[in-house]
Design a protein around this motif. Structure first.
Motif, short mmCIF file in Angstrom:
data_model
loop_
_atom_site.label_atom_id
_atom_site.label_comp_id
_atom_site.label_asym_id
_atom_site.label_seq_id
_atom_site.Cartn_x
_atom_site.Cartn_y
_atom_site.Cartn_z
N LEU A 1 0.85 -1.20 0.00
CA LEU A 1 0.00 0.00 0.00
C LEU A 1 0.89 1.25 0.00
O LEU A 1 1.11 1.86 1.05
N PRO A 2 1.41 1.63 -1.15
CA PRO A 2 2.33 2.78 -1.21
C PRO A 2 1.70 4.09 -0.76
O PRO A 2 2.40 5.01 -0.34
N MET A 3 0.38 4.19 -0.88
CA MET A 3 -0.28 5.44 -0.52
C MET A 3 -0.14 5.76 0.98
O MET A 3 -0.17 6.93 1.37
N ILE A 4 0.03 4.73 1.80
CA ILE A 4 0.22 4.97 3.24
C ILE A 4 1.53 5.70 3.49
O ILE A 4 1.59 6.69 4.23
N ASP A 5 2.59 5.21 2.85
CA ASP A 5 3.90 5.85 2.99
C ASP A 5 3.87 7.27 2.43
O ASP A 5 4.41 8.21 3.03
N CYS A 6 3.21 7.43 1.27
CA CYS A 6 3.14 8.75 0.63
C CYS A 6 2.39 9.75 1.51
O CYS A 6 2.86 10.88 1.73
N ASN A 7 1.24 9.35 2.01
CA ASN A 7 0.43 10.26 2.84
C ASN A 7 1.15 10.62 4.13
O ASN A 7 1.08 11.76 4.61
N SER A 8 1.85 9.64 4.70
CA SER A 8 2.59 9.90 5.94
C SER A 8 3.72 10.89 5.70
O SER A 8 3.91 11.84 6.47
N ALA A 9 4.47 10.68 4.60
CA ALA A 9 5.58 11.58 4.29
C ALA A 9 5.08 12.98 3.95
O ALA A 9 5.64 13.99 4.42
N ASN A 10 4.01 13.06 3.17
CA ASN A 10 3.48 14.38 2.78
C ASN A 10 2.85 15.12 3.95
O ASN A 10 2.80 16.35 3.96
N LYS A 11 2.37 14.37 4.92
CA LYS A 11 1.84 15.03 6.12
C LYS A 11 2.95 15.75 6.87
O LYS A 11 2.77 16.89 7.33
N TYR B 1 11.98 29.94 -3.26
CA TYR B 1 12.69 28.68 -3.49
C TYR B 1 12.41 27.69 -2.37
O TYR B 1 12.17 26.50 -2.62
N LYS B 2 12.43 28.19 -1.14
CA LYS B 2 12.18 27.33 0.02
C LYS B 2 10.79 26.72 -0.04
O LYS B 2 10.62 25.51 0.15
N MET B 3 9.78 27.54 -0.33
CA MET B 3 8.41 27.04 -0.36
C MET B 3 8.19 26.12 -1.57
O MET B 3 7.45 25.14 -1.49
N THR B 4 8.85 26.44 -2.69
CA THR B 4 8.72 25.59 -3.87
C THR B 4 9.37 24.23 -3.64
O THR B 4 8.95 23.22 -4.20
N THR B 5 10.41 24.22 -2.79
CA THR B 5 11.06 22.95 -2.45
C THR B 5 10.07 22.01 -1.77
O THR B 5 10.07 20.80 -2.04
N PHE B 6 9.24 22.56 -0.90
CA PHE B 6 8.22 21.73 -0.24
C PHE B 6 7.24 21.16 -1.28
O PHE B 6 6.87 19.98 -1.23
N GLN B 7 6.83 22.02 -2.20
CA GLN B 7 5.92 21.57 -3.25
C GLN B 7 6.58 20.49 -4.10
O GLN B 7 5.95 19.49 -4.47
N ASN B 8 7.85 20.69 -4.40
CA ASN B 8 8.59 19.71 -5.20
C ASN B 8 8.65 18.36 -4.49
O ASN B 8 8.46 17.31 -5.10
N THR B 9 8.91 18.40 -3.18
CA THR B 9 8.97 17.15 -2.40
C THR B 9 7.62 16.45 -2.39
O THR B 9 7.53 15.22 -2.55
N THR B 10 6.56 17.23 -2.21
CA THR B 10 5.21 16.65 -2.19
C THR B 10 4.87 16.01 -3.53
O THR B 10 4.37 14.87 -3.58
N ASP C 1 11.66 23.67 -13.22
CA ASP C 1 11.80 22.67 -14.28
C ASP C 1 11.61 21.26 -13.72
O ASP C 1 11.05 20.38 -14.39
N ASN C 2 12.08 21.07 -12.50
CA ASN C 2 11.91 19.76 -11.86
C ASN C 2 10.44 19.46 -11.64
O ASN C 2 9.98 18.33 -11.85
N ILE C 3 9.68 20.49 -11.22
CA ILE C 3 8.24 20.30 -11.03
C ILE C 3 7.57 20.00 -12.36
O ILE C 3 6.69 19.12 -12.46
N SER C 4 7.98 20.71 -13.41
CA SER C 4 7.42 20.44 -14.75
C SER C 4 7.74 19.01 -15.19
O SER C 4 6.90 18.33 -15.79
N SER C 5 8.96 18.57 -14.87
CA SER C 5 9.35 17.20 -15.21
C SER C 5 8.49 16.18 -14.46
O SER C 5 8.07 15.16 -15.04
N LEU C 6 8.22 16.46 -13.19
CA LEU C 6 7.37 15.56 -12.41
C LEU C 6 5.96 15.51 -12.99
O LEU C 6 5.34 14.44 -13.05
N GLN C 7 5.46 16.65 -13.42
CA GLN C 7 4.12 16.67 -14.01
C GLN C 7 4.09 15.95 -15.35
O GLN C 7 3.09 15.32 -15.70
#
Length: 288
Positions: free
Chosen positions: A12-22, A170-179, A64-70
């Motif tokens: 259940l990868p979504m459990i790990d994802c939700n926990s990390a994003n929290k 940059y700092k706030m975008t880093t959080f978005q990038n991690t999420t 660009d990293n966010i665009s790549s993720l999308q």
């Protein structure tokens, strides 16, 4: 315990994802509150002594990293759509061939389980892909921030504050990038699990076909054995009938012989009775 957790996160990868994003969301909210209160942050202060081009390069890189993720999320969404089409087509094909499949409740239950599991993983994968594609910056700067810059006395301070704002961005975008990175990983992991479930499903289908091919041969053997048993049973019944018939013939002969003996005995008895009667009549005549 960690092994169990890893297995759970793999299933259940979504459990790990939700926990990390929290955790990321909590840290993001805390950082944003500090920025609103004009608290200095080490990562942000580094931008104050940085060249503007370098700061722009870092911001463009993370964008660009966010665009790549999308873009990866788009590919995953297409893969999910194709996988759903494949599942639907194969399920329809299997329904047309259901008579050729090996009929077994346990195997059928497992097949249904893996189909449901693959559909579940595909839905979750598509959901996290859409979250990635629809993601927008949650925290951004407004007119008050730029008004604050305009009120600064010197150009040097304004330049420094702009660099600090770029650092904050940059700092706030880093959080978005991690999420978003967690979303993409979760989507890909669910797609991986869906493909594994489909692979197991196809393997079981092949096994079912193989068992179904052996089924007619087994049925022929069973029918042959049944025919042999029936033939032996008929043979035994015929033997019993012949035995009974012989016994009946013997009984019939015995009865016939006994009948002759009885008739002979009756004739002898009648003769004796006649003699006795005649003797009695003669005695009576002599007495008279």
């Amino acid at each position: 315990m960690s092994i169990i957790k890893e297995i759970l996160y793999a299933i259940l990868p979504m459990i790990d994802c939700n926990s990390a994003n929290k955790d990321v969301s909590n840290e993001q909210s805390s950082t944003w509150n500090k920025l609103l209160q004009r608290e200095s942050l080490p990562d942000v202060e580094k931008f104050a002594v940085m060249d503007k081009k370098d700061a722009e390069y870092l911001i463009n890189s993370i964008r660009d990293n966010i665009s790549s993720l999308q873009d990866k999320a788009k590919v995953t969404a297409v893969a999910v759509t194709l996988a759903f089409s494949m599942v639907g087509g194969i399920s329809s094909y299997m329904l047309n061939l259901k008579e050729k499949l090996y009929a077994n409740e346990f195997l059928t239950g497992i097949l249904v389980l893996f189909v449901i599991a693959s559909c579940f993983y595909l839905i979750v994968s598509g959901y996290y892909s859409l979250l990635t594609l629809n993601s927008k910056p949650k925290y951004d700067f407004g007119r008050d921030d730029f008004e604050y810059i305009s009120k600064l006395s010197t150009e040097e301070k304004k330049k420094k504050q702009r660099l600090i704002m770029m650092g904050e961005h940059y700092k706030m975008t880093t959080f978005q990038n991690t999420t978003l990175n967690n979303y993409v990983d979760c989507s890909n992991n669910n797609l991986r699990n869906a493909l594994i479930a489909l692979g197991i499903f196809f393997s079981l289908i092949c096994i079912s076909f193989a068992l179904a091919d052996d089924k007619p041969m087994k049925q022929e053997i069973q029918i042959k054995v049944m025919h042999e048993q029936q033939a032996q049973l008929i043979k035994d019944v015929k033997t019993e009938i012949n035995t009974l018939q012989n016994q009946l013939n013997e009984i019939r002969i015995t009865l016939k012989k006994d009948k002759i003996d009885i008739n002979s005995f009756i004739k002898e008895l009648d003769t004796k009775i006649d003699k006795i009667i005649n003797a009695n009549l003669q005695q009576n005549e002599q007495l008279d």
